[in-house]
Design a protein around this motif. Structure first.
Motif, PDB file in Angstrom:
ATOM      1  N   GLY A 109       1.040  -1.252  -0.047  1.00 45.71           N
ATOM      2  CA  GLY A 109       0.088   0.039   0.435  1.00 45.71           C
ATOM      3  C   GLY A 109       0.890   1.186   0.362  1.00 45.71           C
ATOM      4  N   THR A 110       1.816   1.389   0.826  1.00 44.67           N
ATOM      5  CA  THR A 110       2.842   2.441   0.313  1.00 44.67           C
ATOM      6  C   THR A 110       3.599   2.719  -0.637  1.00 44.67           C
ATOM      7  N   LEU A 111       4.296   1.713  -0.767  1.00 42.70           N
ATOM      8  CA  LEU A 111       4.270   1.625  -2.926  1.00 42.70           C
ATOM      9  C   LEU A 111       3.857   2.052  -3.542  1.00 42.70           C
ATOM     10  N   GLU A 112       2.078   1.636  -3.040  1.00 39.22           N
ATOM     11  CA  GLU A 112       1.743   1.543  -4.478  1.00 39.22           C
ATOM     12  C   GLU A 112       1.083   3.595  -4.972  1.00 39.22           C
ATOM     13  N   GLU A 113       0.710   4.108  -3.216  1.00 42.68           N
ATOM     14  CA  GLU A 113       0.592   5.653  -3.160  1.00 42.68           C
ATOM     15  C   GLU A 113       1.780   6.222  -3.432  1.00 42.68           C
ATOM     16  N   PHE A 114       2.439   6.127  -2.883  1.00 38.99           N
ATOM     17  CA  PHE A 114       4.018   6.526  -3.368  1.00 38.99           C
ATOM     18  C   PHE A 114       3.662   6.620  -4.445  1.00 38.99           C
ATOM     19  N   PHE A 115       3.990   4.988  -5.315  1.00 39.67           N
ATOM     20  CA  PHE A 115       4.144   5.442  -7.051  1.00 39.67           C
ATOM     21  C   PHE A 115       3.598   6.338  -7.754  1.00 39.67           C
ATOM     22  N   GLU A 116       2.040   6.227  -7.686  1.00 38.70           N
ATOM     23  CA  GLU A 116       1.092   7.343  -7.618  1.00 38.70           C
ATOM     24  C   GLU A 116       1.288   8.353  -7.889  1.00 38.70           C
ATOM     25  N   GLN A 117       2.064   9.012  -6.652  1.00 42.07           N
ATOM     26  CA  GLN A 117       1.703  10.691  -6.855  1.00 42.07           C
ATOM     27  C   GLN A 117       3.284  10.876  -7.548  1.00 42.07           C
ATOM     28  N   TRP A 118       4.159   9.871  -7.515  1.00 42.13           N
ATOM     29  CA  TRP A 118       5.502  10.503  -7.939  1.00 42.13           C
ATOM     30  C   TRP A 118       5.051   9.787  -9.745  1.00 42.13           C
ATOM     31  N   THR A 119       3.948   9.303 -10.235  1.00 45.12           N
ATOM     32  CA  THR A 119       4.179   9.505 -11.485  1.00 45.12           C
ATOM     33  C   THR A 119       3.213  10.960 -11.935  1.00 45.12           C
ATOM     34  N   TRP A 120       1.894  10.917 -11.208  1.00 44.26           N
ATOM     35  CA  TRP A 120       1.629  11.920 -10.907  1.00 44.26           C
ATOM     36  C   TRP A 120       2.360  13.255 -10.868  1.00 44.26           C
ATOM     37  N   ALA A 121       3.587  13.155 -10.886  1.00 50.47           N
ATOM     38  CA  ALA A 121       4.249  14.972 -11.065  1.00 50.47           C
ATOM     39  C   ALA A 121       4.789  14.186 -11.706  1.00 50.47           C
ATOM     40  N   GLN A 122       5.314  13.565 -12.219  1.00 47.06           N
ATOM     41  CA  GLN A 122       6.304  13.051 -14.097  1.00 47.06           C
ATOM     42  C   GLN A 122       5.440  13.886 -15.540  1.00 47.06           C
ATOM     43  N   LEU A 123       3.875  13.785 -15.213  1.00 48.14           N
ATOM     44  CA  LEU A 123       2.493  13.728 -16.046  1.00 48.14           C
ATOM     45  C   LEU A 123       2.423  14.817 -15.399  1.00 48.14           C
ATOM     46  N   GLY A 124       3.184  15.874 -14.798  1.00 54.96           N
ATOM     47  CA  GLY A 124       2.304  17.628 -14.597  1.00 54.96           C
ATOM     48  C   GLY A 124       1.035  17.170 -13.886  1.00 54.96           C
ATOM     49  N   ILE A 125       0.622  16.270 -13.365  1.00 60.65           N
ATOM     50  CA  ILE A 125      -1.232  16.749 -12.344  1.00 60.65           C
ATOM     51  C   ILE A 125      -0.703  16.868 -11.768  1.00 60.65           C
ATOM     52  N   HIS A 126       0.258  17.168 -11.093  1.00 60.94           N
ATOM     53  CA  HIS A 126       0.543  18.014  -9.879  1.00 60.94           C
ATOM     54  C   HIS A 126       2.437  18.751 -10.301  1.00 60.94           C
TER      55      HIS A 126
END
Length: 191
Positions: A109-126
């Motif tokens: 769960g920790t890894l999934e949550e973190f990777f989602e945010q890192w992916t969103w950062a790469q895509l410019g979502i945040h």
């Protein structure tokens, strides 16, 4: 920066250093005047971070799906608790409330949550910083795998370099304060 989301285990793990790091994170966030945003639990490393920030006079905002809340694992001392219906709503709400993201040791769960945010950062979502607190080399094998995604051509070097990787919380918070994101990811063909 006003609030930092911390992803971490609902267990404490086998190494006492993980618990010590969770306490240090909660204490440092309070000292820096930053609110904790997290999963809302009273157990494991999640509970340790929350206990520490509350003990140091800081604020903690939890976000918990109703099913977990009904199992009575919610932390009773939080300054705010948001009860949502699904795990997807939980992650979305935590992302809305936070100005940066830190992963402490934890499981899937920790890894999934973190990777989602890192992916969103790469895509410019945040445009928020994402950090791995590499306590006792916990994340070192993962970091090596993430570097392999760069060398194998699946991740741009700038997106790996956007990660804030530290072994203690104080330098991580210093880097968060001066964080500047790279340009957002593009899938335009290379000439």
């Amino acid at each position: 920066m006003k609030a930092v989301c911390v992803f971490c285990g609902s267990n404490v793990g086998r190494n006492p250093a993980y618990h010590e790091a969770a306490v240090a994170v909660g204490t440092a966030l309070a000292k820096a005047g930053l609110k904790l945003v997290y999963g809302g639990g009273k157990i494991g490393l999640m509970g340790a971070v929350a206990d520490a920030i509350i003990a140091a006079g800081g604020l903690a905002a939890g976000v918990m799906p109703r099913a977990l809340f009904q199992r009575e694992i919610a932390h009773a001392g939080l300054s705010e608790l948001h009860v949502v219906e699904t795990m997807h709503q939980r992650k979305t709400k935590m992302a809305e409330l936070a100005d940066g993201f830190i992963a402490l040791p934890g499981g899937a769960g920790t890894l999934e949550e973190f990777f989602e945010q890192w992916t969103w950062a790469q895509l410019g979502i945040h445009r928020k910083p994402c950090g791995l607190l590499n306590v006792q080399d916990y994340f070192s094998p993962l970091i090596a795998m993430m570097q392999k995604t760069v060398t194998e051509g699946f991740t741009g070097e700038r997106y790996f370099e956007m990660l804030v990787i530290e072994t203690s919380i104080e330098p991580m918070l210093q880097r968060f304060a001066t964080y500047s994101p790279p340009p957002q990811k593009s899938h335009a063909p290379k000439p």
